[in-house]
Design an enzyme around this catalytic site. Structure first.
Site, mmCIF file in Angstrom:
data_model
loop_
_atom_site.group_PDB
_atom_site.id
_atom_site.type_symbol
_atom_site.label_atom_id
_atom_site.label_comp_id
_atom_site.label_asym_id
_atom_site.label_seq_id
_atom_site.Cartn_x
_atom_site.Cartn_y
_atom_site.Cartn_z
ATOM 1 N N ASP A 62 3.460 -6.210 3.627
ATOM 2 C CA ASP A 62 2.508 -5.968 2.533
ATOM 3 C C ASP A 62 2.398 -7.281 1.763
ATOM 4 O O ASP A 62 3.224 -8.192 1.945
ATOM 5 C CB ASP A 62 3.043 -4.832 1.638
ATOM 6 C CG ASP A 62 2.086 -4.437 0.515
ATOM 7 O OD1 ASP A 62 0.878 -4.750 0.609
ATOM 8 O OD2 ASP A 62 2.552 -3.810 -0.470
ATOM 9 N N GLN B 136 -0.661 6.187 1.550
ATOM 10 C CA GLN B 136 -0.684 5.126 2.549
ATOM 11 C C GLN B 136 0.319 5.406 3.663
ATOM 12 O O GLN B 136 0.021 5.206 4.848
ATOM 13 C CB GLN B 136 -0.379 3.780 1.883
ATOM 14 C CG GLN B 136 -0.412 2.620 2.849
ATOM 15 C CD GLN B 136 -1.817 2.293 3.332
ATOM 16 O OE1 GLN B 136 -2.713 2.081 2.525
ATOM 17 N NE2 GLN B 136 -2.015 2.229 4.631
ATOM 18 N N HIS C 207 3.506 4.634 -2.796
ATOM 19 C CA HIS C 207 2.126 4.752 -2.282
ATOM 20 C C HIS C 207 2.139 5.795 -1.157
ATOM 21 O O HIS C 207 1.930 5.470 0.012
ATOM 22 C CB HIS C 207 1.654 3.376 -1.781
ATOM 23 C CG HIS C 207 0.174 3.248 -1.597
ATOM 24 N ND1 HIS C 207 -0.715 4.273 -1.860
ATOM 25 C CD2 HIS C 207 -0.587 2.200 -1.184
ATOM 26 C CE1 HIS C 207 -1.941 3.852 -1.606
ATOM 27 N NE2 HIS C 207 -1.901 2.606 -1.198
ATOM 28 N N ARG D 90 -6.518 6.525 6.352
ATOM 29 C CA ARG D 90 -6.494 6.894 4.927
ATOM 30 C C ARG D 90 -7.386 8.110 4.704
ATOM 31 O O ARG D 90 -7.027 9.043 3.977
ATOM 32 C CB ARG D 90 -6.976 5.720 4.047
ATOM 33 C CG ARG D 90 -6.084 4.483 4.074
ATOM 34 C CD ARG D 90 -4.692 4.762 3.544
ATOM 35 N NE ARG D 90 -4.719 5.307 2.193
ATOM 36 C CZ ARG D 90 -4.891 4.579 1.086
ATOM 37 N NH1 ARG D 90 -5.003 3.268 1.159
ATOM 38 N NH2 ARG D 90 -4.895 5.156 -0.104
ATOM 39 N N CYS E 287 -0.907 -2.316 4.991
ATOM 40 C CA CYS E 287 -1.755 -1.373 4.239
ATOM 41 C C CYS E 287 -3.087 -1.998 3.850
ATOM 42 O O CYS E 287 -4.043 -1.283 3.584
ATOM 43 C CB CYS E 287 -1.007 -0.848 3.022
ATOM 44 S SG CYS E 287 -0.665 -2.087 1.763
ATOM 45 N N ARG F 284 -4.514 6.493 -9.477
ATOM 46 C CA ARG F 284 -3.840 5.213 -9.212
ATOM 47 C C ARG F 284 -3.488 4.604 -10.558
ATOM 48 O O ARG F 284 -4.383 4.299 -11.364
ATOM 49 C CB ARG F 284 -4.744 4.273 -8.417
ATOM 50 C CG ARG F 284 -4.219 2.835 -8.371
ATOM 51 C CD ARG F 284 -4.933 1.967 -7.365
ATOM 52 N NE ARG F 284 -4.564 2.345 -6.017
ATOM 53 C CZ ARG F 284 -4.830 1.607 -4.930
ATOM 54 N NH1 ARG F 284 -5.481 0.458 -5.048
ATOM 55 N NH2 ARG F 284 -4.448 2.013 -3.734
HETATM 56 N N1 NVA Z 1 1.863 -3.356 -2.947
HETATM 57 C C1 NVA Z 1 0.430 -3.497 -3.137
HETATM 58 C C2 NVA Z 1 -0.309 -2.446 -2.358
HETATM 59 C C3 NVA Z 1 -1.806 -2.558 -2.439
HETATM 60 C C4 NVA Z 1 -2.511 -1.451 -1.714
HETATM 61 C C5 NVA Z 1 0.108 -3.406 -4.615
HETATM 62 O O1 NVA Z 1 0.692 -2.554 -5.298
HETATM 63 O O2 NVA Z 1 -0.715 -4.176 -5.086
HETATM 64 N N1 CP Z 2 -4.196 0.020 0.940
HETATM 65 C C1 CP Z 2 -4.826 0.349 -0.185
HETATM 66 O O1 CP Z 2 -4.390 1.200 -0.954
HETATM 67 O O2 CP Z 2 -6.003 -0.323 -0.396
HETATM 68 P P1 CP Z 2 -6.858 -0.364 -1.724
HETATM 69 O O3 CP Z 2 -6.056 -1.081 -2.766
HETATM 70 O O4 CP Z 2 -8.104 -1.117 -1.347
HETATM 71 O O5 CP Z 2 -7.171 1.043 -2.162
#
Ligand code: NVA
Ligand code: CP
Length: 309
Positions: A227, A131, A128, A295, A267, A101
């Protein structure tokens, strides 16, 4: 050649279907596949916060017979400037897959370019894909199987430029969905991503629509997704984002406009009263907890699919 999952279109429609079918099978039989017996290790690296991704990859690798090695960039040498390429060259000799990540898509592409083991995008600023596999699997499970996905109308309303919007475009088009993005001016998805989604949709029978009208996006939709309005890295723009996105909230009116029995996806983490009301998130049309469970199953499916290529 080593296969990676860096963006949703790294899986062809047939390949995505195979992964989704396996995800549903793994929900029914959690220990059905064991590609990491040994145990073999999988590196799971975080440059950003996470709850679901950290837990689901850790539990998932363990359930696949392997050892999840969770690293935070801040306490590894990457946090002191060791290059992505050198990190890949070391990791590929010790682990069976790399899950990361991070921020820029270019970084994960560089990791993959130097890795002989599969690299999986666990969220970048741009995509993502794990997801979206979980989302599609959850919808498939709730609607009678993977064959039920093609032809559904999926509306995503909110930040059209973020990782979730862009992954819905590519992953949704791959699944043959009609993907509609409702987002304000200034938050449009990347033109390259829209063009690629349109190209994929031509072959799958899906379609792509980008509109500034939240009502147009959700009207008649089978699935409504949203989201957070403030993704990780966007915190400095919180006030202007909340102002721009407030007409795009998912609420009772969105469900009135949607198809009867429409499902709601998020998500998570969710901010009740911002991008979605509590009554919708916690209501009976919400699939979010099954989505979060998927997930685990979807990532186990894609990990085993990739290492068996
Ligand atoms: N769009 C959000 C998704 C979190 C799982 C982010 O990137 O923070
Ligand atoms: N939806 C998702 O990726 O959650 P986290 O940021 O908690 O991993």
């Amino acid at each position: 050649m080593t296969r990676h999952l860096l963006r949703d279109d790294d899986l062809s429609p047939t390949e995505q279907r195979e992964v989704l079918e396996l995800a549903l099978e793994l929900r029914a039989d959690r220990y059905k596949v064991q590609p990491f017996v040994g145990p073999k290790a999988v590196a799971i690296i975080f440059d950003k916060h996470s709850t679901r991704t950290r837990v689901s990859f850790s539990a998932g690798v363990a359930e696949l017979g392997g050892y999840p090695l969770v690293l935070d960039t801040g306490t590894s040498q990457m946090g002191r400037g060791e290059s992505v390429a050198d990190t890949a060259r070391v990791l590929e000799r010790q682990v069976s897959a790399i899950v990361w990540r991070t921020y820029g898509q270019r970084l994960i592409e560089e990791m993959a370019a130097h890795s002989s083991v599969p690299v999986i995008n666990a969220l970048t600023d741009s995509f993502h894909p794990c997801q979206i596999l979980a989302d599609l699997a959850a919808v498939a499970d709730a609607r009678g199987g993977v064959g039920a996905l093609a032809g559904l109308d999926l509306a995503y309303v909110g930040d059209g430029a973020n990782n979730m919007a862009q992954s819905y475009l590519l992953g949704g088009a791959t699944a043959g969905l009609h993907v509609r993005i409702g987002t304000p001016d200034g938050y449009l998805p990347d033109a390259e991503v829209v063009a690629k989604a349109e190209q994929i949709a031509e072959s799958t029978g899906g379609s792509v629509t980008v509109t500034h009208s939240a009502d147009d996006a959700v009207s008649g939709a089978d699935i409504i997704a949203t989201d957070t309005w403030v993704s990780m890295g966007d915190e400095a723009q919180k006030a202007e984002r909340e102002a721009a996105f407030s007409p795009y909230q998912v609420n009772a009116r969105s469900l009135e406009l949607a198809a009867p029995g429409a499902h709601v996806l998020h998500c998570l983490p969710a901010y009740r009263g911002k991008e979605i009301t509590a009554s919708v998130l916690d209501g009976e049309q919400s699939l979010v907890w099954l989505e979060a469970e998927y997930r685990l199953h979807a990532q186990k499916a894609v990990l085993s699919w990739l290492v068996e290529r």
